[in-house]
Design a protein around this motif. Sequence first.
Motif, PDB file in Angstrom:
ATOM      1  N   MET A 190      60.646  60.352  40.748  1.00  0.00           N
ATOM      2  CA  MET A 190      59.428  60.963  40.228  1.00  0.00           C
ATOM      3  C   MET A 190      58.194  60.323  40.870  1.00  0.00           C
ATOM      4  SD  MET A 190      57.847  63.182  38.511  1.00  0.00           S
ATOM      5  CE  MET A 190      59.341  63.952  37.891  1.00  0.00           C
ATOM      6  N   MET A 191      58.256  59.027  41.166  1.00  0.00           N
ATOM      7  CA  MET A 191      57.148  58.368  41.858  1.00  0.00           C
ATOM      8  C   MET A 191      56.952  58.966  43.247  1.00  0.00           C
ATOM      9  SD  MET A 191      57.643  54.343  40.922  1.00  0.00           S
ATOM     10  CE  MET A 191      57.657  53.762  39.226  1.00  0.00           C
ATOM     11  N   ASP A 192      58.047  59.250  43.932  1.00  0.00           N
ATOM     12  CA  ASP A 192      57.946  59.884  45.253  1.00  0.00           C
ATOM     13  C   ASP A 192      57.284  61.255  45.151  1.00  0.00           C
ATOM     14  OD1 ASP A 192      59.135  57.731  46.495  1.00  0.00           O
ATOM     15  OD2 ASP A 192      61.161  58.568  46.390  1.00  0.00           O
ATOM     16  N   SER A 193      57.635  62.005  44.110  1.00  0.00           N
ATOM     17  CA  SER A 193      57.020  63.313  43.902  1.00  0.00           C
ATOM     18  C   SER A 193      55.521  63.167  43.638  1.00  0.00           C
ATOM     19  CB  SER A 193      57.696  64.026  42.721  1.00  0.00           C
ATOM     20  OG  SER A 193      57.067  65.261  42.448  1.00  0.00           O
ATOM     21  N   TYR A 194      55.139  62.136  42.901  1.00  0.00           N
ATOM     22  CA  TYR A 194      53.722  61.875  42.637  1.00  0.00           C
ATOM     23  C   TYR A 194      52.977  61.542  43.930  1.00  0.00           C
ATOM     24  CZ  TYR A 194      49.518  59.442  41.085  1.00  0.00           C
ATOM     25  OH  TYR A 194      48.211  59.043  40.928  1.00  0.00           O
ATOM     26  N   ARG A 195      53.593  60.715  44.782  1.00  0.00           N
ATOM     27  CA  ARG A 195      52.935  60.318  46.041  1.00  0.00           C
ATOM     28  C   ARG A 195      52.636  61.528  46.928  1.00  0.00           C
ATOM     29  NH1 ARG A 195      57.143  56.323  45.831  1.00  0.00           N
ATOM     30  NH2 ARG A 195      56.325  54.258  45.252  1.00  0.00           N
ATOM     31  N   ASN A 196      53.543  62.504  46.918  1.00  0.00           N
ATOM     32  CA  ASN A 196      53.347  63.687  47.767  1.00  0.00           C
ATOM     33  C   ASN A 196      52.078  64.458  47.405  1.00  0.00           C
ATOM     34  OD1 ASN A 196      55.726  63.134  49.143  1.00  0.00           O
ATOM     35  ND2 ASN A 196      56.977  64.399  47.754  1.00  0.00           N
ATOM     36  N   ILE A 197      51.648  64.370  46.158  1.00  0.00           N
ATOM     37  CA  ILE A 197      50.417  65.045  45.731  1.00  0.00           C
ATOM     38  C   ILE A 197      49.210  64.111  45.865  1.00  0.00           C
ATOM     39  CG2 ILE A 197      49.276  66.207  43.795  1.00  0.00           C
ATOM     40  CD1 ILE A 197      52.072  66.835  42.718  1.00  0.00           C
ATOM     41  N   ALA A 198      49.417  62.831  45.538  1.00  0.00           N
ATOM     42  CA  ALA A 198      48.303  61.877  45.552  1.00  0.00           C
ATOM     43  C   ALA A 198      47.744  61.659  46.950  1.00  0.00           C
ATOM     44  CB  ALA A 198      48.760  60.545  44.954  1.00  0.00           C
ATOM     45  N   GLU A 199      48.571  61.854  47.973  1.00  0.00           N
ATOM     46  CA  GLU A 199      48.091  61.617  49.338  1.00  0.00           C
ATOM     47  C   GLU A 199      46.976  62.580  49.731  1.00  0.00           C
ATOM     48  OE1 GLU A 199      51.502  64.295  51.660  1.00  0.00           O
ATOM     49  OE2 GLU A 199      51.408  62.114  51.930  1.00  0.00           O
ATOM     50  N   ALA A 200      46.886  63.719  49.035  1.00  0.00           N
ATOM     51  CA  ALA A 200      45.814  64.688  49.322  1.00  0.00           C
ATOM     52  C   ALA A 200      44.587  64.459  48.451  1.00  0.00           C
ATOM     53  CB  ALA A 200      46.334  66.105  49.115  1.00  0.00           C
ATOM     54  N   VAL A 201      44.647  63.468  47.558  1.00  0.00           N
ATOM     55  CA  VAL A 201      43.543  63.232  46.627  1.00  0.00           C
ATOM     56  C   VAL A 201      42.813  61.922  46.930  1.00  0.00           C
ATOM     57  CG1 VAL A 201      42.925  62.907  44.192  1.00  0.00           C
ATOM     58  CG2 VAL A 201      44.720  64.557  44.824  1.00  0.00           C
ATOM     59  N   PHE A 202      43.577  60.856  47.232  1.00  0.00           N
ATOM     60  CA  PHE A 202      42.986  59.530  47.379  1.00  0.00           C
ATOM     61  C   PHE A 202      42.920  59.108  48.844  1.00  0.00           C
ATOM     62  CE2 PHE A 202      44.954  59.724  43.170  1.00  0.00           C
ATOM     63  CZ  PHE A 202      43.866  59.386  42.372  1.00  0.00           C
ATOM     64  N   ASP A 203      41.891  58.334  49.158  1.00  0.00           N
ATOM     65  CA  ASP A 203      41.643  57.863  50.524  1.00  0.00           C
ATOM     66  C   ASP A 203      42.544  56.649  50.807  1.00  0.00           C
ATOM     67  OD1 ASP A 203      40.690  56.971  52.944  1.00  0.00           O
ATOM     68  OD2 ASP A 203      38.583  57.256  52.428  1.00  0.00           O
ATOM     69  N   GLY A 204      43.414  56.781  51.802  1.00  0.00           N
ATOM     70  CA  GLY A 204      44.330  55.703  52.147  1.00  0.00           C
ATOM     71  C   GLY A 204      43.638  54.443  52.608  1.00  0.00           C
ATOM     72  N   ARG A 205      42.438  54.572  53.218  1.00  0.00           N
ATOM     73  CA  ARG A 205      41.692  53.399  53.678  1.00  0.00           C
ATOM     74  C   ARG A 205      41.224  52.548  52.498  1.00  0.00           C
ATOM     75  NH1 ARG A 205      37.466  56.731  57.145  1.00  0.00           N
ATOM     76  NH2 ARG A 205      37.667  57.916  55.195  1.00  0.00           N
ATOM     77  N   VAL A 206      40.827  53.222  51.429  1.00  0.00           N
ATOM     78  CA  VAL A 206      40.408  52.493  50.229  1.00  0.00           C
ATOM     79  C   VAL A 206      41.602  51.793  49.589  1.00  0.00           C
ATOM     80  CG1 VAL A 206      39.389  52.719  47.928  1.00  0.00           C
ATOM     81  CG2 VAL A 206      38.509  54.112  49.826  1.00  0.00           C
TER      82      VAL A 206
END
Length: 275
Positions: A190-206
Motif C-alpha cells: 500500500m505504501m508503494d501505491s501511495y508513492r505512485n501518486i505522491a510523486e506527482a504532488v510533492f517536490d523531490g528536491r525538497v
Amino acid sequence: EKPFGKVCSLRCRRFSLCFPLQVYKKINPMEVHHHSHTARKKWTHYFWEFLMLFLAVFCGFLAENKREHIVEHQREKKFIRSLISDLSADTTRLGTIINLRNERAVMLDSFMVLLNKPDAETYGRSIYYFNSYATRGVAFRFTPADGTMQQLKNGGNLRLIRKAAVSDSIIAYDVVNRAYVWGNLDEEEMMDSYRNIAEAVFDGRVLDAMRDEDNNVSIPDYDPPFRKTEDAVFRLNYRIHMLIAFNKTLRRQARELKEKASHLISLLKKEYHLK
C-alpha cells in the motif's frame, strides 16, 4: 616281512633309529594319547549361561537408552533457554513497534486533516513532514528473532519437546508470528501505491533536502509548495485511509503477538523450572 611287525623310528639330527612298536612305546610313552570322557552338563547349566548373557545384553541396552535420554533432555533444555532468549528479543522489539505505531497514527490523522484544508499550502512544512513518514515502513518493520524456532522446525528437533502443552504453544506462536510478518508486507504494498501518486504532488528536491546523511527526516523551516489538485488529493485520501487502517490492524496484532510471547515465556519457565 619284518620280524618285529610294525616298526617306529626316532630321528636325530644325523641319523635315525628304528624300533619295534612295543619298544617305542616304552621309550616314548608321551606319544600315546588317551581320550578322557567328561560328564555331560545338565540343561540348567546352559539355561543359566543363556540367562547371564541375556541380562548382560539387556542391561547394556538399558544403559545406552538411559544415556540417550539424558543427552536429549539436556538438548531440550538448551533449546528452551535459547527460545526464551529469542522471545524476549521479540517482546522488546514489539514494544518499540507499538510505540512507533501510536506516533504514526497521530501523524497520519493530522496528515489527512491538513491536506484537505482550504489553505493547505500554508501548512506546507507539516504536510511534507507527514508525507515523508507515511512511507517510512522500515522503522516499525518486524523481523522476528526466529533462529531457535527454525532449528526446531527444520532440523527435526521439535520432537525433543516432550511436553504437548509446550510444543502446541510454540507452534501456535509461530503461526501468529508469520501471519504478522505477512501483514507488514501488505502494508508495504500500500505504501508503494501511495508513492505512485505522491510523486506527482510533492517536490523531490525538497524531500531530499529534508534528510541528513543517516536518512533521518527533519521538518523544513519554511512552507514548500506542492501540487494540490482535486484528483490528486482525492486519490491520496484513499491511500492515507488505507495506511491508517493497516496501522491500526498491525498495532493491534503487535499487542496480541507480544502478549502471546510473554505468555509463552512464562509457560516455558514454569514447565522447565527456569528463572
